[in-house]
Design an enzyme around this catalytic site. Structure first.
Site, PDB file in Angstrom:
ATOM      1  N   ASN A   9       0.852  -1.189   0.000  1.00 14.94           N
ATOM      2  CA  ASN A   9       0.000   0.000   0.000  1.00 14.94           C
ATOM      3  C   ASN A   9       0.894   1.248   0.000  1.00 14.94           C
ATOM      4  O   ASN A   9       1.642   1.475   0.952  1.00 14.94           O
ATOM      5  CB  ASN A   9      -0.891  -0.049   1.253  1.00 14.94           C
ATOM      6  CG  ASN A   9      -1.856   1.106   1.311  1.00 14.94           C
ATOM      7  OD1 ASN A   9      -1.480   2.226   0.973  1.00 14.94           O
ATOM      8  ND2 ASN A   9      -3.068   0.861   1.743  1.00 14.94           N
ATOM      9  N   HIS A  12       0.969   6.029   1.874  1.00 14.47           N
ATOM     10  CA  HIS A  12       1.763   6.888   2.767  1.00 14.47           C
ATOM     11  C   HIS A  12       2.799   7.720   2.020  1.00 14.47           C
ATOM     12  O   HIS A  12       3.233   8.760   2.506  1.00 14.47           O
ATOM     13  CB  HIS A  12       2.407   6.057   3.875  1.00 14.47           C
ATOM     14  CG  HIS A  12       1.375   5.420   4.753  1.00 14.47           C
ATOM     15  ND1 HIS A  12       0.612   6.145   5.635  1.00 14.47           N
ATOM     16  CD2 HIS A  12       0.931   4.155   4.822  1.00 14.47           C
ATOM     17  CE1 HIS A  12      -0.238   5.335   6.230  1.00 14.47           C
ATOM     18  NE2 HIS A  12      -0.073   4.115   5.761  1.00 14.47           N
ATOM     19  N   HIS A  45      -5.706   3.488  -1.690  1.00 13.29           N
ATOM     20  CA  HIS A  45      -7.037   3.833  -1.183  1.00 13.29           C
ATOM     21  C   HIS A  45      -7.381   5.234  -1.685  1.00 13.29           C
ATOM     22  O   HIS A  45      -6.716   6.199  -1.313  1.00 13.29           O
ATOM     23  CB  HIS A  45      -6.996   3.792   0.355  1.00 13.29           C
ATOM     24  CG  HIS A  45      -8.320   4.037   1.012  1.00 13.29           C
ATOM     25  ND1 HIS A  45      -8.488   3.912   2.377  1.00 13.29           N
ATOM     26  CD2 HIS A  45      -9.544   4.385   0.522  1.00 13.29           C
ATOM     27  CE1 HIS A  45      -9.747   4.190   2.686  1.00 13.29           C
ATOM     28  NE2 HIS A  45     -10.406   4.484   1.572  1.00 13.29           N
ATOM     29  N   ARG A  47      -9.469   7.925  -1.044  1.00 18.06           N
ATOM     30  CA  ARG A  47     -10.400   8.373   0.001  1.00 18.06           C
ATOM     31  C   ARG A  47     -11.310   9.466  -0.543  1.00 18.06           C
ATOM     32  O   ARG A  47     -10.945  10.208  -1.459  1.00 18.06           O
ATOM     33  CB  ARG A  47      -9.624   8.892   1.222  1.00 18.06           C
ATOM     34  CG  ARG A  47      -8.869   7.803   1.965  1.00 18.06           C
ATOM     35  CD  ARG A  47      -8.335   8.335   3.286  1.00 18.06           C
ATOM     36  NE  ARG A  47      -9.412   8.583   4.211  1.00 18.06           N
ATOM     37  CZ  ARG A  47      -9.739   7.795   5.231  1.00 18.06           C
ATOM     38  NH1 ARG A  47      -9.044   6.699   5.483  1.00 18.06           N
ATOM     39  NH2 ARG A  47     -10.746   8.102   6.021  1.00 18.06           N
ATOM     40  N   ARG A  51      -7.178  12.693   0.751  1.00 22.99           N
ATOM     41  CA  ARG A  51      -6.090  13.185   1.608  1.00 22.99           C
ATOM     42  C   ARG A  51      -4.714  12.666   1.176  1.00 22.99           C
ATOM     43  O   ARG A  51      -3.707  13.243   1.528  1.00 22.99           O
ATOM     44  CB  ARG A  51      -6.355  12.853   3.075  1.00 22.99           C
ATOM     45  CG  ARG A  51      -6.168  11.411   3.444  1.00 22.99           C
ATOM     46  CD  ARG A  51      -6.146  11.234   4.952  1.00 22.99           C
ATOM     47  NE  ARG A  51      -7.471  11.368   5.533  1.00 22.99           N
ATOM     48  CZ  ARG A  51      -7.850  10.728   6.644  1.00 22.99           C
ATOM     49  NH1 ARG A  51      -6.991   9.970   7.290  1.00 22.99           N
ATOM     50  NH2 ARG A  51      -9.067  10.869   7.121  1.00 22.99           N
ATOM     51  N   GLU A  72      -8.734   0.316  -2.871  1.00 22.59           N
ATOM     52  CA  GLU A  72      -9.623   0.352  -1.704  1.00 22.59           C
ATOM     53  C   GLU A  72     -10.540   1.553  -1.861  1.00 22.59           C
ATOM     54  O   GLU A  72     -10.072   2.653  -2.203  1.00 22.59           O
ATOM     55  CB  GLU A  72      -8.806   0.513  -0.425  1.00 22.59           C
ATOM     56  CG  GLU A  72      -7.851  -0.626  -0.156  1.00 22.59           C
ATOM     57  CD  GLU A  72      -6.980  -0.326   1.056  1.00 22.59           C
ATOM     58  OE1 GLU A  72      -7.094   0.761   1.647  1.00 22.59           O
ATOM     59  OE2 GLU A  72      -6.176  -1.188   1.397  1.00 22.59           O
ATOM     60  N   THR A 102      -6.915   6.428  10.124  1.00 18.17           N
ATOM     61  CA  THR A 102      -6.813   5.394   9.091  1.00 18.17           C
ATOM     62  C   THR A 102      -8.070   4.552   9.211  1.00 18.17           C
ATOM     63  O   THR A 102      -8.856   4.746  10.141  1.00 18.17           O
ATOM     64  CB  THR A 102      -5.529   4.552   9.277  1.00 18.17           C
ATOM     65  OG1 THR A 102      -5.496   3.519   8.287  1.00 18.17           O
ATOM     66  CG2 THR A 102      -5.462   3.899  10.646  1.00 18.17           C
ATOM     67  N   THR A 103      -8.282   3.612   8.271  1.00 22.32           N
ATOM     68  CA  THR A 103      -9.478   2.772   8.317  1.00 22.32           C
ATOM     69  C   THR A 103      -9.556   2.078   9.678  1.00 22.32           C
ATOM     70  O   THR A 103      -8.631   1.366  10.059  1.00 22.32           O
ATOM     71  CB  THR A 103      -9.418   1.704   7.193  1.00 22.32           C
ATOM     72  OG1 THR A 103      -8.969   2.341   6.002  1.00 22.32           O
ATOM     73  CG2 THR A 103     -10.772   1.080   6.966  1.00 22.32           C
ATOM     74  N   GLU A 153     -11.067  -9.593   3.016  1.00 24.15           N
ATOM     75  CA  GLU A 153      -9.783  -9.195   3.603  1.00 24.15           C
ATOM     76  C   GLU A 153     -10.043  -9.061   5.100  1.00 24.15           C
ATOM     77  O   GLU A 153     -10.858  -8.226   5.530  1.00 24.15           O
ATOM     78  CB  GLU A 153      -9.272  -7.869   3.024  1.00 24.15           C
ATOM     79  CG  GLU A 153      -7.967  -7.454   3.703  1.00 24.15           C
ATOM     80  CD  GLU A 153      -7.236  -6.307   3.011  1.00 24.15           C
ATOM     81  OE1 GLU A 153      -7.470  -6.068   1.817  1.00 24.15           O
ATOM     82  OE2 GLU A 153      -6.424  -5.657   3.699  1.00 24.15           O
ATOM     83  N   HIS A 192      -3.802  -4.655   7.636  1.00 21.26           N
ATOM     84  CA  HIS A 192      -3.930  -3.507   8.525  1.00 21.26           C
ATOM     85  C   HIS A 192      -3.040  -3.691   9.750  1.00 21.26           C
ATOM     86  O   HIS A 192      -3.198  -4.627  10.517  1.00 21.26           O
ATOM     87  CB  HIS A 192      -5.373  -3.233   8.972  1.00 21.26           C
ATOM     88  CG  HIS A 192      -5.577  -1.757   9.205  1.00 21.26           C
ATOM     89  ND1 HIS A 192      -5.114  -1.124  10.322  1.00 21.26           N
ATOM     90  CD2 HIS A 192      -6.121  -0.799   8.428  1.00 21.26           C
ATOM     91  CE1 HIS A 192      -5.388   0.157  10.229  1.00 21.26           C
ATOM     92  NE2 HIS A 192      -5.988   0.392   9.085  1.00 21.26           N
ATOM     93  N   GLY A 214       1.091  -1.507   4.308  1.00 23.40           N
ATOM     94  CA  GLY A 214       1.529  -0.174   3.907  1.00 23.40           C
ATOM     95  C   GLY A 214       2.467   0.482   4.890  1.00 23.40           C
ATOM     96  O   GLY A 214       3.670   0.598   4.653  1.00 23.40           O
TER      97      GLY A 214
END
Ligand code: PXP
Length: 247
Positions: A9, A12, A45, A47, A51, A72, A102-103, A153, A192, A214
């Protein structure tokens, strides 16, 4: 199973860029380095608040990623329309709250099978494989199967943030969810909060065939470089899978 796929991921990398609104560091370049180091997939992801990852990143990644893209996204029109246009190999539906760091949790699936089923069908019609990010509990797994997902997942965040006996308890929850998924024959990913010191135990769980990681990889990359950080994680995963075969 001879291999557990690693999705890196790269959100970041985009977070650092967006902090200063510069052109660098570019998640597209990071993705290529991850692939050269052996990653099987690039996870991003998009979002709703944009962001980190931007639409520009997705459309360039679509032209440069040689492995697979795992996008995602929340089950919201804005990003669903982009997913159907982009056609990533996999779309992972995740819950999203605007003020979260985060999620935070998995999707609530139980009782929402029909609603999510419609979203899953729309993505499938666009030729996209659909994964649901869910909490480690058998009821959520069964609901994901009922909704028509191709993959689940399993959220490993609860496991990753604790130690000792509580960690063993959380690991058992993940194993129980995986066992239910194996009975249904649905593919199993996990992710995660996974890092270099807690991923091996997850790899030892039968049926888990993909990890999306990630923060730990990008953090290590700051110290040792992206190539080394990805290779180090691939070694951890290979050792975890070897342990599974021995057990
Ligand atoms: N899988 C899902 C569904 C996620 O939402 C995230 C975070 O974006 C990850 C994996 C990767 O988590 P981490 O950055 O903690 O490794």
């Amino acid at each position: 199973m001879n291999h557990i796929r690693l999705g890196v991921n790269v959100d970041h990398v985009a977070t650092i860029r967006q902090n200063r609104k510069t052109l660098y560091p570019d998640p597209v370049l990071a993705a290529s380095i991850c692939e050269l180091a052996g990653a099987d997939q690039i996870t991003v992801h998009l979002r709703l608040d944009r962001r980190h990852i931007q639409e520009r990143d997705l459309y360039i990644l679509r032209q440069t990623v040689q492995t697979e893209i795992n996008l995602e996204l929340a089950a919201e029109e804005d990003v669903l329309a982009i997913a159907c246009d982009l056609k990533p190999e996999t779309a992972t539906l995740v819950p999203e709250r605007p003020d979260e760091l985060t999620t935070e949790g998995g999707l609530s699936v139980v009782g929402r099978e029909a609603e999510l089923g419609a979203v899953i069908n729309r993505l499938k019609k666009a030729g996209i494989r659909v994964s649901l990010f869910i909490n480690p509990d058998p009821a959520s797994v069964t609901a994901a199967v009922k909704a028509g997902a191709d993959q689940i997942e399993i959220h490993t965040g609860f496991y990753s943030h604790v130690r000792g006996q509580e960690q063993a308890k959380q690991l058992a929850r993940i194993a129980e969810a995986a066992e239910t998924a194996n009975k249904h024959g649905i593919a199993i990913a996990a992710g995660h909060g996974l890092g270099y010191f807690n991923t091996q135990a997850i790899c030892a769980i039968p049926g888990i065939s993909e990890l999306n990681i990630g923060h730990a990889i990008i953090s290590r990359a700051i110290m040792v470089g992206m190539d080394q950080a990805v290779k180090d994680m691939i070694s951890v995963i290979a050792q975890g899978l070897a342990n599974r075969k021995l057990s």
